[in-house]
Design a protein around this motif. Structure first.
Motif, short mmCIF file in Angstrom:
data_model
loop_
_atom_site.label_atom_id
_atom_site.label_comp_id
_atom_site.label_asym_id
_atom_site.label_seq_id
_atom_site.Cartn_x
_atom_site.Cartn_y
_atom_site.Cartn_z
N LEU A 281 -4.05 85.84 9.49
CA LEU A 281 -3.23 87.05 9.38
C LEU A 281 -3.56 88.02 10.51
N GLY A 282 -4.77 87.93 11.03
CA GLY A 282 -5.14 88.79 12.15
C GLY A 282 -4.24 88.62 13.35
N GLN B 220 2.23 88.03 16.95
CA GLN B 220 3.20 86.93 16.92
C GLN B 220 4.57 87.45 16.53
N VAL C 152 -0.96 88.27 13.12
CA VAL C 152 0.40 88.74 12.78
C VAL C 152 0.93 89.79 13.77
N PRO C 153 0.13 90.80 14.13
CA PRO C 153 0.70 91.79 15.07
C PRO C 153 0.97 91.24 16.47
N ASN D 299 3.54 87.04 4.44
CA ASN D 299 2.16 86.61 4.21
C ASN D 299 1.23 87.81 4.14
N ALA D 300 1.43 88.76 5.05
CA ALA D 300 0.57 89.95 5.07
C ALA D 300 0.83 90.79 3.83
N LEU E 288 -1.94 95.42 9.56
CA LEU E 288 -1.52 94.29 10.39
C LEU E 288 -0.18 94.56 11.06
N GLY E 289 0.27 95.80 11.00
CA GLY E 289 1.45 96.17 11.77
C GLY E 289 2.77 96.01 11.04
N ARG F 241 5.80 85.82 8.44
CA ARG F 241 4.42 86.27 8.67
C ARG F 241 4.16 87.61 8.00
N SER F 242 5.16 88.49 8.07
CA SER F 242 5.01 89.78 7.40
C SER F 242 4.90 89.59 5.89
#
Lengths: 360, 263
Positions: B99-100, B105, B102-103, A239-240, A251-252, A236-237
């Motif tokens: 993507l919103g 999950q 992501v933080p 992807n970001a 997005l952290g 997921r990271s």
């Protein structure tokens, strides 16, 4: 069914396609392993190859002790053909994975595993050993190649770093510049050495899995397993990150740290592969793109398909490399480019590719 | 959640771009950040979403120092619609919206129905359901902005940061976007160029010039013709809007020095 539910289910086919592709690639991988076990000068049928492989993997198979297989056949398949096929698979998977990670972390479709100077560093290490002889250099060929690969990657990383930040563009440019420098060293050593060494050097630079043994498999396989697990956990990271540094931060994702981790992972994985199989080209650049065309840019789907696709592609290329001009072996790097490039160009020209960034 | 910027300074390449700025936004209120190009608006915002680490001062979100929170924790509090378009990727619009999440999950695996529902709801909110399966890179500027706003909504944070969100948008969508943002009811900071949008949709305005805060407060009190002339070097006449009756700014060049900025 409400519209919202319909929207969600309408998107399911994409993940179904990804699962189907993954399953098909797994079956293809097993198929190629068996077929390549049945290919070579010692006669082994596909069925016998299957028996030998399963007999070694699973305990208590009757055909291993009933005398239906000769020990020559067993040796040919288990000692020679299987390790080389598996090494081709591990190398293809590793290079595809490293390529996918590099493309995400520098956000450049031309990125590939060797961007960090890894292959040219390994090339210098290997050529030094070949020209001086292993004894004089104090290293084995693989050891020197691995050391050269890591030294080059560390140098590129340090050159690209400024104020604690590794910017993608600086990384790409340092990799290209240092790569040229190291290639010049390799060329100089090649041109000034005895003619008999030139063939060994070329064979290494173009890549080969011909001399694979079981112990050689351990390091690349372990590196592949570790980096693959890491990449999936952070998909997921990824992807970001492929959207942009600021977006990923918002997005952290701790972008600097994540990029450094990815670089270390890529350098180790690529170095481990190159050290035993040489600079096999093309697969690391193209397998991620083909995967994106097939299942989209979400790394959770794209990475497994790229890894399996890279493995299948390189195992098939190795099979072709040792059969197309038998008994002469063609270096595998020539096969990957000669077969892979037209295939990729055909795929790129097809309509579906426009959804995978080929419109840019 | 309350947002407080305390004595914040940010330096870029050795130059002080934001200089000792303090401002605060009460929970659910909207602050417009105004100022000419290069006044430090974007830089100030970037230190609220953790791109530029402050040289001095703090950013507090809900009382906690944002730069002492973990990256993920910060991203659960502050969502951003930034100027960075990020069109150089191959994700679909829906994947960008997702993507919103992501933080929120962890690890590898499928998205939960709740995650998907949040993204669908956000897409509906910005009237962009039909864009979901299109490649993000092929969308128009306005469509991209809808998707980026949907991503920020999907992030489900109490604080929303917008960096010039109405740039390149047609007038209809400028008003629509500001209305969507107002309806969200989040603690909002938006860098804007349009004084009228700021006065209409925001509770508070802050005016920056050369990295310093020159005015902060209620739009009607702060946006005086003198201040606007001083900060932007334009003449502003406040007139009642013929349709809504709210304050409207009619802008024209300053008479005495039409191009030169008054310092």
């Amino acid at each position: 069914m409400t519209t919202r539910q319909r929207k969600i289910t309408a998107r399911a086919p994409r993940s179904l396609a990804a699962s189907a592709t993954t399953a098909a690639l797994l079956i293809a991988a097993v198929g190629i392993v068996i077929v390549s076990g049945a290919t070579g000068t010692v006669e082994v049928t596909v069925a016998e190859s299957f028996k030998i492989v399963t007999g070694h993997v699973l305990p208590g198979m009757p055909w291993m002790s009933d005398g239906s297989l000769t020990s020559l056949q067993d040796q040919a398949v288990w000692r020679f053909r299987l390790p080389r096929t598996l090494l081709a698979g591990a190398a293809g998977a590793g290079l595809a994975l490293a390529g996918a990670l590099m493309q995400a972390l520098v956000r450049n479709p031309l990125a590939e595993p060797y961007l960090l100077g890894v292959s040219s560093g390994a090339g210098v290490g290997a050529v030094v050993v070949i020209t001086l002889g292993a004894a004089a250099a104090g290293f084995t060929l693989s050891g020197a190649a691995f050391a050269g690969a890591l030294a080059a990657a560390v140098a590129v990383y340090l050159l690209a770093r400024q104020g604690g930040v590794v910017a993608p563009t600086r990384l790409v440019l340092s990799g290209v510049a240092l790569g040229s420098l190291l290639s010049a060293v390799t060329s100089y050593l090649t041109i000034t050495t005895d003619a008999q060494n030139v063939f060994s050097i070329l064979f290494f630079l173009l890549g080969s899995v011909a001399a694979a043994t079981w112990p050689q498999l351990a390091v690349p396989a372990a590196a592949l397993a570790i980096v693959f697990a890491f990449a999936l956990l952070r998909s997921r990271s990824l992807n970001a990150l492929q959207v942009g540094d600021e977006t990923a931060t918002a997005l952290g994702v701790d972008v600097n740290r994540f990029r450094s981790q990815l670089l270390v992972a890529c350098a180790l994985l690529t170095g481990a592969v190159v050290a035993v199989s040489g600079g096999i080209g093309f697969v690391g650049l193209v397998a991620p793109h083909v995967s994106r065309i097939a299942v989209g840019a979400d790394h959770r789907r794209m990475l497994p398909v790229a890894v399996l696709g890279g493995a299948v592609f390189l195992m098939a290329a190795d099979l072709a490399a040792r059969t197309a001009a038998a008994p002469t072996e063609i270096p595998i790097g020539i096969v990957t480019a000669a077969v892979g490039a037209p295939f990729f160009l055909w795929l790129m020209r097809r309509g579906r590719a426009s959804g995978a960034g080929m419109h840019r | 959640m309350r947002l407080a910027v305390e004595d914040l300074s940010v330096e870029l390449g050795g130059r002080r771009v934001v200089d000792r700025v303090s401002l605060e936004v009460e929970p659910g209120r909207r602050l417009a950040l105004l100022g000419p190009n290069g006044s430090g608006k974007s830089t100030l915002l970037r230190s609220i979403y953790r791109v530029h680490r402050p040289a001095a001062g703090t950013v507090r979100v809900g009382g906690d120092d944002l730069w002492r929170l973990g990256a993920r924790d910060a991203a659960r509090r502050v969502a951003v619609v930034a100027q960075e378009g990020g069109a150089e990727h191959d994700l679909t619009a829906f994947q960008v919206v997702m993507l919103g999440r992501v933080p929120h999950q962890r690890g590898f695996g499928a998205d939960s129905p709740a995650d998907l529902a949040a993204a669908e709801a956000a897409l509906e909110r910005v009237s962009a359901r039909d864009l979901a399966d299109r490649p993000f890179a092929l969308l128009s500027g306005g469509e991209k902005q809808r998707i980026l706003l949907a991503r920020a909504i999907t992030q489900n944070c109490p604080v929303l940061v917008l960096d010039e969100p109405t740039n390149h948008l047609d007038v209809t969508f400028q008003l629509e976007l500001m209305q969507i943002v107002a309806d969200l009811g989040l603690t909002t900071v938006a860098a804007l160029h349009d004084l009228n949008l700021a006065a209409t949709y925001c509770d508070t305005v802050a005016v920056l010039r050369d990295g310093r805060l020159v005015a902060f407060g209620d739009p009607d009190d702060v946006l005086t013709p003198d201040l606007i002339a001083d900060a932007f070097a334009v003449r502003a006449d406040r007139i009642p809007h013929p349709a809504t009756g709210s304050t409207h700014f009619a802008l024209s060049p300053l008479k005495d020095s039409p191009t030169e900025r008054k310092l």
